[in-house]
Design a protein around this motif. Sequence first.
Motif, mmCIF file in Angstrom:
data_model
loop_
_atom_site.group_PDB
_atom_site.id
_atom_site.type_symbol
_atom_site.label_atom_id
_atom_site.label_comp_id
_atom_site.label_asym_id
_atom_site.label_seq_id
_atom_site.Cartn_x
_atom_site.Cartn_y
_atom_site.Cartn_z
ATOM 1 N N LEU A 196 47.948 55.542 27.202
ATOM 2 C CA LEU A 196 48.058 56.969 27.552
ATOM 3 C C LEU A 196 49.196 57.194 28.553
ATOM 4 O O LEU A 196 49.964 58.147 28.445
ATOM 5 C CB LEU A 196 46.734 57.468 28.124
ATOM 6 N N ARG A 197 49.332 56.296 29.532
ATOM 7 C CA ARG A 197 50.364 56.455 30.557
ATOM 8 C C ARG A 197 51.769 56.266 29.989
ATOM 9 O O ARG A 197 52.711 56.911 30.432
ATOM 10 C CB ARG A 197 50.134 55.476 31.700
ATOM 11 N N VAL A 198 51.904 55.324 29.031
ATOM 12 C CA VAL A 198 53.216 55.124 28.401
ATOM 13 C C VAL A 198 53.670 56.402 27.722
ATOM 14 O O VAL A 198 54.839 56.811 27.815
ATOM 15 C CB VAL A 198 53.161 53.955 27.388
ATOM 16 N N ALA A 199 52.732 57.064 27.003
ATOM 17 C CA ALA A 199 53.083 58.298 26.291
ATOM 18 C C ALA A 199 53.417 59.438 27.251
ATOM 19 O O ALA A 199 54.291 60.274 26.965
ATOM 20 C CB ALA A 199 51.919 58.698 25.383
ATOM 21 N N LYS A 200 52.754 59.453 28.425
ATOM 22 C CA LYS A 200 52.922 60.591 29.342
ATOM 23 C C LYS A 200 54.024 60.348 30.372
ATOM 24 O O LYS A 200 54.845 61.241 30.646
ATOM 25 C CB LYS A 200 51.587 60.859 30.037
ATOM 26 N N TYR A 201 54.072 59.128 30.968
ATOM 27 C CA TYR A 201 54.987 58.882 32.089
ATOM 28 C C TYR A 201 56.136 57.906 31.768
ATOM 29 O O TYR A 201 57.026 57.707 32.596
ATOM 30 C CB TYR A 201 54.217 58.320 33.298
ATOM 31 N N GLY A 202 56.069 57.236 30.637
ATOM 32 C CA GLY A 202 57.099 56.251 30.312
ATOM 33 C C GLY A 202 56.603 54.829 30.615
ATOM 34 O O GLY A 202 55.645 54.609 31.374
ATOM 35 N N GLU A 203 57.299 53.842 29.999
ATOM 36 C CA GLU A 203 56.839 52.445 30.084
ATOM 37 C C GLU A 203 56.933 51.877 31.494
ATOM 38 O O GLU A 203 56.031 51.173 31.960
ATOM 39 C CB GLU A 203 57.661 51.564 29.124
ATOM 40 N N ASN B 44 56.753 53.298 34.562
ATOM 41 C CA ASN B 44 55.676 53.765 35.446
ATOM 42 C C ASN B 44 54.327 53.225 34.994
ATOM 43 O O ASN B 44 53.458 52.904 35.812
ATOM 44 C CB ASN B 44 55.639 55.308 35.473
ATOM 45 N N ALA B 45 54.148 53.151 33.668
ATOM 46 C CA ALA B 45 52.877 52.647 33.143
ATOM 47 C C ALA B 45 52.673 51.186 33.525
ATOM 48 O O ALA B 45 51.553 50.777 33.898
ATOM 49 C CB ALA B 45 52.838 52.802 31.624
ATOM 50 N N ARG B 46 53.706 50.362 33.418
ATOM 51 C CA ARG B 46 53.601 48.936 33.773
ATOM 52 C C ARG B 46 53.310 48.782 35.261
ATOM 53 O O ARG B 46 52.524 47.915 35.670
ATOM 54 C CB ARG B 46 54.887 48.197 33.398
ATOM 55 N N ARG B 47 53.966 49.609 36.108
ATOM 56 C CA ARG B 47 53.743 49.509 37.548
ATOM 57 C C ARG B 47 52.284 49.825 37.883
ATOM 58 O O ARG B 47 51.633 49.139 38.669
ATOM 59 C CB ARG B 47 54.696 50.466 38.264
ATOM 60 N N ARG B 48 51.750 50.900 37.241
ATOM 61 C CA ARG B 48 50.361 51.293 37.496
ATOM 62 C C ARG B 48 49.393 50.237 36.970
ATOM 63 O O ARG B 48 48.366 49.963 37.594
ATOM 64 C CB ARG B 48 50.102 52.653 36.804
#
Length: 868
Positions: A33-40, A42-46
Amino acid sequence: MTPPRLADRLLNWFCAPHLREEVLGDLHERYALRVAKYGETNARRRYWREVLAYVRPSMIKRTPSQYPTTFFLSPDMLRNYLKIALRNLVKNKVYSFINIGGLAVGMAVAMLIGLWVYDEISFDKSFPNYDRIAQVMQNQTFDGEVQTWSNVAMPLGPELRTTYGNNFTYVVRAGWIGDHLLSLGEKKLTKGGNYMEAEAPDMLSLTMLKGSLSGLQDINSILLSKSVAKAFFGNADPLNKIIRLDNKLDVKITGVYEDLPTNSSFANLSFIAPWELMVKSQGLEQILQNPWGASWFQTFAQVADKADMNTVSALIKHAKRNRVGKEGARNNPEIFLQPMRNWHLYSEFKNGITSGGRIQYVWLFGIIGLFVLLLACINFMNLSTARSEKRAKEVGIRKAVGSVRSQLVSQFFSESLLVVIIAFLLSLLLVQLILPVFNEVADKQMAILWETPAFWLIGVGFSLLTGLIAGSYPALYLSSFQPVKVLKGRFRVGRFAAVPRKLLVVVQFTVSVTLIIGTLIVFRQIQYAKNRPIGYNRSSLLTINAGDIRNHFQAFRDDLLETGAVLNVAESETQITNTYLTNSGLSWKGKDPAMQEEFVTLGVTQDFGKTVDWKIKEGRDFSTDFASDSSGVIVNEAAVNYMGMKQPIGETIKWGDKLVHVVGVVKNMVTQNPYDPIKQTFFYLRKGDLNTIILKINPNTPSSDAIGTIERVFKKYNSAIPFEYRFIDDEYAKKFGDEERIGKLASFFAVLAIFISCLGIFGLASFIAEQRTKEIGVRKVLGASVLNLWGLLSKDFVILVIIAFGIATPIAYYFLNNWLQKYDYRTELSWWIFAVSGAGALAITLLTVSFQSVKAALMNPVRSLRSE
């Protein structure tokens, strides 16, 4: 996009099993979900933040003992592994002995070779200025060949100081280290020493125990080594005491220095006397009317701190040529610096260029050490993999009850390391026991470096590495078995499972056969040179130092001949086994004016030829019946060929300012290196100032009685110095010392390599015999003879040895042929040497295998079939 794999692995390790799937599923869903919304990015960091939150200590449900062994090995596990390893060692005593014994011998060999290599490469490194000290040497061209000399002209030292002084810290002239008589009252000792200029102690950084480094400033002074000072004075202070040198010079002791190490070029330097004392006492300034023309001495130098050794060497290249006339420059003298770091390992020159030296033996034995250790590791791997079928059920049960592969790998590595540790400790004991004998063979004074941290660091690291290498294949191989197949009885090692073992056996015997061939060639080359015709009869010949007897030589000779113990006596300039004096500046009829000639010359008395029993080919020997012999010379065959004379008898040769005529030609005599071609030599009559007396003992008189008689006559004319003698046979034998030493070391390592290989073969033969017990029983019941069964069990090993021989032969031929090329007088690589080596390896293999083969063949078949 997939989440970070490393984060998932971290979570798998720390997260409790019952939470793992739920947590990973939840995290992966949120990551998508985060990859689709914020990009890869930011998603990996989270994602990483959430994983790290899960692995907090409060979330961890496992105890350390439950962690996978890939990451953690608890003390309990380690203790358990070692306990199982010890039980396996005790249970399989034969295999344990072969493994531990083979590894211990291999490690002991590697350790001995390591100590030898360390001693060689650390030669002369005890001198603080090791990198800046050099010997001044020269190249000269004779008849188109560049020859390298370590002896240089006397004025070269002052020339370097005057013209090139800014490039040197010290320039030191010296004689040669030789035996000299030191006496104090009735106590007399013969010790090696040298005459050197006053700055020598500073250049060598001698450790002074008494006195100072400037102790050679007084022309009548002397510095003694600690051992010599103790021999004369015990614990008393030797400073300012008077001691007698060579029974003619009274010198004052101005210093005592620590003995120099045995692995040093100056190991035999037991005393140092001033250079000026030698020049004055021997009247060198009067003798050397043309000092640039006589290369008799050594010169050492220490280059300045900011100077480059190679640059300075190039700078002084023409230092001699600039000071000699056209005649002196004819031989193109070129001066250069030979660094101390090259003195020992790179001492050989060919056509003016360094061509090697003992460094080739350092590489040779280093490689042998690695191969011998490899042989021991091969034994371990072979026996471990061969017995894998017996431990297959153990592996299957362990996997069935939950053991992962990493635990099994740790188990087998721990067994391997335990064997290696025991072998390492045993190897230390073996080295300690063998070292005295090894030192005698290698002519060294080595010791285990117990107090050196580097030794233990290398030893432990070496053991760990050996354990990992030796245990890697068994650990990875055994841990890969499938438990289902093993426990259902369907496990088979496969048709090709034995291939790696066979390849390793081939490697073992390739090394062993190569070493056998090499050892035979080395000893054959030595024997070939020893059996070379030497042109004279060295039997019953002995030499003594002339000393003061030269002043009473005729009376001394007459008294000896009257005793009947001696058949003949003569004098010569040098030992007949070491004619190092050369001369140039000769001309003869038909000589090419551009020819750069050089002759070995030897001054002798008239009975020299009769004493050594040389072989007259043309003309006659020296005789008292011919007064003209005072200007006569006798030449060898090499000289006749060199000068191109068809009828040499009566020919006139101009030697400097005088004319000499040829009265005889003798067969070539080996008076230098027995491996080199005979050099052109002429012998001339000389009276007085000869250094060596040669005596021919009556063969009908026991040697001990003859020596006692000679000593009594010697004491009559020279009672002040000890009577010392040398047999020509012994002096000639010393010329083969290095080669014989290398041959003995090679044979020593070859025997150990064969022993290790045979241990492995014995273990494999034992295992195969045990594995095929029932097959042997069936064959015996069906009528097979002991000979048939012996052939059946031995056949595979014979084939492997034959393959190894086929591989070893070209390898040995290539390297040994290259080694022989450095000798001008050399043996041939005969086919029978290779055949004997192969047959020997085959015979040793059959003997090793036969014990187990015959034992299995003689076993009662009823016992082997009863279990069916």
